[in-house]
Design a protein around this motif. Structure first.
Motif, mmCIF file in Angstrom:
data_model
loop_
_atom_site.group_PDB
_atom_site.id
_atom_site.type_symbol
_atom_site.label_atom_id
_atom_site.label_comp_id
_atom_site.label_asym_id
_atom_site.label_seq_id
_atom_site.Cartn_x
_atom_site.Cartn_y
_atom_site.Cartn_z
ATOM 1 N N LEU A 1 -44.684 25.265 -54.339
ATOM 2 C CA LEU A 1 -45.392 26.508 -54.043
ATOM 3 C C LEU A 1 -44.438 27.589 -53.549
ATOM 4 C CD1 LEU A 1 -48.616 25.103 -52.331
ATOM 5 C CD2 LEU A 1 -48.444 26.198 -54.572
ATOM 6 N N ALA A 2 -43.435 27.182 -52.737
ATOM 7 C CA ALA A 2 -42.449 28.152 -52.266
ATOM 8 C C ALA A 2 -41.640 28.724 -53.427
ATOM 9 C CB ALA A 2 -41.522 27.487 -51.244
ATOM 10 N N VAL A 3 -41.226 27.859 -54.355
ATOM 11 C CA VAL A 3 -40.474 28.336 -55.525
ATOM 12 C C VAL A 3 -41.339 29.265 -56.367
ATOM 13 C CG1 VAL A 3 -39.412 27.599 -57.690
ATOM 14 C CG2 VAL A 3 -38.929 26.350 -55.587
ATOM 15 N N TYR A 4 -42.606 28.895 -56.548
ATOM 16 C CA TYR A 4 -43.512 29.723 -57.346
ATOM 17 C C TYR A 4 -43.708 31.092 -56.697
ATOM 18 C CZ TYR A 4 -47.677 31.019 -60.014
ATOM 19 O OH TYR A 4 -48.577 31.668 -60.829
ATOM 20 N N ALA A 5 -43.942 31.101 -55.370
ATOM 21 C CA ALA A 5 -44.172 32.369 -54.675
ATOM 22 C C ALA A 5 -42.930 33.251 -54.698
ATOM 23 C CB ALA A 5 -44.599 32.092 -53.231
ATOM 24 N N LEU A 6 -41.751 32.669 -54.463
ATOM 25 C CA LEU A 6 -40.519 33.459 -54.453
ATOM 26 C C LEU A 6 -40.137 33.947 -55.849
ATOM 27 C CD1 LEU A 6 -38.437 31.281 -51.967
ATOM 28 C CD2 LEU A 6 -39.391 33.552 -51.529
ATOM 29 N N PRO B 1 -34.172 24.770 -70.905
ATOM 30 C CA PRO B 1 -33.885 23.329 -70.887
ATOM 31 C C PRO B 1 -33.347 22.834 -69.550
ATOM 32 C CG PRO B 1 -32.233 24.510 -72.158
ATOM 33 C CD PRO B 1 -33.322 25.486 -71.860
ATOM 34 N N LEU B 2 -32.923 23.763 -68.678
ATOM 35 C CA LEU B 2 -32.453 23.369 -67.349
ATOM 36 C C LEU B 2 -33.592 23.300 -66.336
ATOM 37 C CD1 LEU B 2 -29.189 25.499 -67.051
ATOM 38 C CD2 LEU B 2 -29.394 23.088 -67.620
ATOM 39 N N GLY B 3 -34.767 23.752 -66.742
ATOM 40 C CA GLY B 3 -35.890 23.770 -65.819
ATOM 41 C C GLY B 3 -36.544 22.414 -65.724
ATOM 42 N N SER B 4 -36.141 21.616 -64.786
ATOM 43 C CA SER B 4 -36.758 20.306 -64.578
ATOM 44 C C SER B 4 -37.032 20.134 -63.092
ATOM 45 C CB SER B 4 -35.837 19.189 -65.080
ATOM 46 O OG SER B 4 -34.796 18.961 -64.169
ATOM 47 N N PRO B 5 -37.889 19.184 -62.725
ATOM 48 C CA PRO B 5 -38.151 18.965 -61.300
ATOM 49 C C PRO B 5 -36.888 18.673 -60.488
ATOM 50 C CG PRO B 5 -39.782 17.845 -62.624
ATOM 51 C CD PRO B 5 -38.761 18.360 -63.578
ATOM 52 N N ASP B 6 -35.844 18.114 -61.135
ATOM 53 C CA ASP B 6 -34.578 17.890 -60.428
ATOM 54 C C ASP B 6 -33.966 19.200 -59.970
ATOM 55 O OD1 ASP B 6 -34.899 16.188 -62.992
ATOM 56 O OD2 ASP B 6 -33.798 14.856 -61.652
ATOM 57 N N VAL B 7 -34.091 20.235 -60.809
ATOM 58 C CA VAL B 7 -33.360 21.479 -60.596
ATOM 59 C C VAL B 7 -34.137 22.475 -59.749
ATOM 60 C CG1 VAL B 7 -32.298 23.456 -61.784
ATOM 61 C CG2 VAL B 7 -32.092 21.161 -62.750
ATOM 62 N N ILE B 8 -35.462 22.544 -59.922
ATOM 63 C CA ILE B 8 -36.211 23.625 -59.278
ATOM 64 C C ILE B 8 -36.762 23.247 -57.903
ATOM 65 C CG2 ILE B 8 -36.858 24.543 -61.530
ATOM 66 C CD1 ILE B 8 -39.747 23.555 -60.895
ATOM 67 N N GLY B 9 -36.318 22.145 -57.334
ATOM 68 C CA GLY B 9 -36.641 21.865 -55.941
ATOM 69 C C GLY B 9 -37.763 20.889 -55.693
ATOM 70 N N VAL B 10 -38.474 20.444 -56.729
ATOM 71 C CA VAL B 10 -39.605 19.537 -56.525
ATOM 72 C C VAL B 10 -39.125 18.188 -56.013
ATOM 73 C CG1 VAL B 10 -41.509 18.342 -57.648
ATOM 74 C CG2 VAL B 10 -40.979 20.702 -58.274
ATOM 75 N N ASN B 11 -38.143 17.599 -56.690
ATOM 76 C CA ASN B 11 -37.641 16.298 -56.257
ATOM 77 C C ASN B 11 -36.964 16.388 -54.894
ATOM 78 O OD1 ASN B 11 -38.559 15.434 -58.689
ATOM 79 N ND2 ASN B 11 -36.603 14.732 -59.489
ATOM 80 N N ALA B 12 -36.231 17.475 -54.663
ATOM 81 C CA ALA B 12 -35.581 17.647 -53.360
ATOM 82 C C ALA B 12 -36.625 17.786 -52.258
ATOM 83 C CB ALA B 12 -34.663 18.862 -53.383
ATOM 84 N N GLY B 13 -37.733 18.481 -52.540
ATOM 85 C CA GLY B 13 -38.799 18.603 -51.548
ATOM 86 C C GLY B 13 -39.440 17.269 -51.241
ATOM 87 N N ARG C 1 -35.804 33.284 -63.525
ATOM 88 C CA ARG C 1 -35.990 33.485 -62.083
ATOM 89 C C ARG C 1 -36.481 32.207 -61.421
ATOM 90 N NH1 ARG C 1 -38.403 38.176 -62.341
ATOM 91 N NH2 ARG C 1 -40.553 37.438 -62.245
ATOM 92 N N LEU C 2 -37.368 31.466 -62.104
ATOM 93 C CA LEU C 2 -37.868 30.213 -61.552
ATOM 94 C C LEU C 2 -36.738 29.214 -61.347
ATOM 95 C CD1 LEU C 2 -40.579 28.629 -60.904
ATOM 96 C CD2 LEU C 2 -40.370 27.702 -63.216
ATOM 97 N N VAL C 3 -35.837 29.110 -62.326
ATOM 98 C CA VAL C 3 -34.718 28.174 -62.220
ATOM 99 C C VAL C 3 -33.767 28.585 -61.107
ATOM 100 C CG1 VAL C 3 -32.690 27.268 -63.416
ATOM 101 C CG2 VAL C 3 -34.867 27.421 -64.617
ATOM 102 N N LEU C 4 -33.439 29.867 -61.023
ATOM 103 C CA LEU C 4 -32.492 30.332 -60.003
ATOM 104 C C LEU C 4 -33.054 30.148 -58.597
ATOM 105 C CD1 LEU C 4 -31.108 33.581 -61.693
ATOM 106 C CD2 LEU C 4 -29.947 31.386 -61.403
ATOM 107 N N VAL C 5 -34.319 30.504 -58.411
ATOM 108 C CA VAL C 5 -34.936 30.303 -57.094
ATOM 109 C C VAL C 5 -35.005 28.814 -56.770
ATOM 110 C CG1 VAL C 5 -37.078 30.547 -55.777
ATOM 111 C CG2 VAL C 5 -36.244 32.450 -57.157
ATOM 112 N N GLY C 6 -35.331 28.003 -57.770
ATOM 113 C CA GLY C 6 -35.384 26.564 -57.557
ATOM 114 C C GLY C 6 -34.055 25.983 -57.134
#
Length: 349
Positions: free
Chosen positions: A148-153, A103-115, A163-168
């Motif tokens: 793409l960077a979050v996905y690759a890492l 539930p914490l996995g949103s574009p706000d958290v994983i870097g999409v909006n920040a990018g 892992r996706l949330v933490l990297v994001g």
């Protein structure tokens, strides 16, 4: 309750195309859309110049010249932009939360909006772009790069939600540092303009901001809805989804790119408005009680949330008009604290 009482199969007259519809979810979506339209009408009637009754008459083509100018040139673009941006954020958030199973996995958290925000600030402060198209293009390109960077890492024999949330979170922190650096090195006047944009605001919205979002949503939302049909199976786990014949990684990447595009379009025209992408999918799930991501319900919920938040921001008795991003950010902080407490109580964090 039987499965047949929950779902209804709709077919075209030729019976070549059929679709299974969750009855409660469909009713909820229709109710949310009706409520969002009501909020938009109330927003167009904000103030004393044109009350809601006259707004309705103007929309029906029976208003006077002053009412048409106020409604169509000043108020309707902002009200429609709030609904479109909210729908984009809600739909993108639903996809990311389903992919991450968190539930914490949103574009706000994983870097999409920040990018996307970093790309827009880069175009404004470094490149010196002033046209909306250039800022939008920079935001979309950097939002896609961040995703793409979050996905690759995050990739290690597949992508796991935690892992996706933490990297994001790490990528988001890095991008916020880059934004802060650009702001400190820029001219004072330009940096103030960028800071206002970074708060997230719908003020001064005109049709030139509405049409690009509407065109993008007309393409992206049906595409995302079509791809999201596989999300219910993917939530069962990668092994189960692969056993059923789904190309898991290709679907995950395609869905992530669709979510990135939805969020990037929203951020590029309104700034990084928080809370909506995080809360709308969870509220939609509770309302529909349907399996799967519920992208349509999340999009409708997001439109209602942002429309209501912007209407509230316009009517709050504050010196000057409060940017909607300030209001949603404050509410989002409270919601995030409650969500973390609930996850901790459930033993998942």
């Amino acid at each position: 309750m039987s499965v047949h009482s929950v779902y209804r199969v709709l077919r075209t007259p030729s019976r070549r195309i059929s679709m299974r519809v969750h009855l409660r979810a469909a009713a909820v979506v229709l109710g949310l859309l009706a409520a969002a339209c009501g909020i938009a009408l109330a927003a167009m009637g904000t103030g004393s110049a044109v009350p809601v009754g006259d707004v309705v008459m103007t929309l029906l083509g029976r208003g006077d010249a002053m009412s048409e100018m106020v409604v169509f040139e000043l108020r309707a673009p902002r009200a429609l932009l709030a609904l479109l941006v909210g729908a984009a954020l809600g739909g993108g958030g639903a996809v990311v939360q389903s992919l991450s199973r968190n539930p914490l996995g949103s574009p706000d958290v994983i870097g999409v909006n920040a990018g996307a925000a970093a790309g827009a600030v880069l175009m404004i402060l470094v490149v010196g772009a002033v046209t909306p198209a250039a800022v939008t293009g920079g935001a979309l390109a950097c939002g896609l790069t961040a995703a793409l960077a979050v996905y690759a890492l995050s990739f290690k024999r597949g992508v796991q939600g935690t892992r996706l949330v933490l990297v994001g979170i790490g990528v988001t922190a890095t991008l916020h540092s880059a934004i802060a650096y650009m702001l400190t090195r820029a001219d004072l006047y330009e940096s103030q303009g960028a800071k206002v944009w970074l708060v997230g605001s719908l003020a001064g919205a005109g049709w030139e901001r509405v049409w690009p979002v509407a065109a993008a949503m007309a393409v992206l939302l049906p595409l995302t809805l079509g791809l999201s049909r596989s999300l219910a199976v993917m939530e069962m786990g990668d092994d189960a989804a692969a056993a059923l014949g789904l190309p898991v990684e290709r679907l995950r990447l395609a869905l992530l790119m669709a979510a990135v595009a939805l969020s990037g379009v929203a951020v590029s025209v309104a700034g990084p408005i928080g809370f909506v992408a995080l809360a709308a999918p969870q509220l939609a799930r509770r309302l529909t009680r349907a399996p799967g991501a519920g992208v349509a319900a999340a999009a409708a919920t997001g439109a209602l949330l942002l429309g209501a938040a912007d209407l509230t921001a316009q009517r709050l008795p504050t010196p000057g008009q409060l940017p909607v991003g300030v209001l949603t950010g404050g509410l989002g902080g409270l919601y995030l604290a409650w969500l973390l407490h609930r996850e901790w109580r459930a033993g998942r964090s």
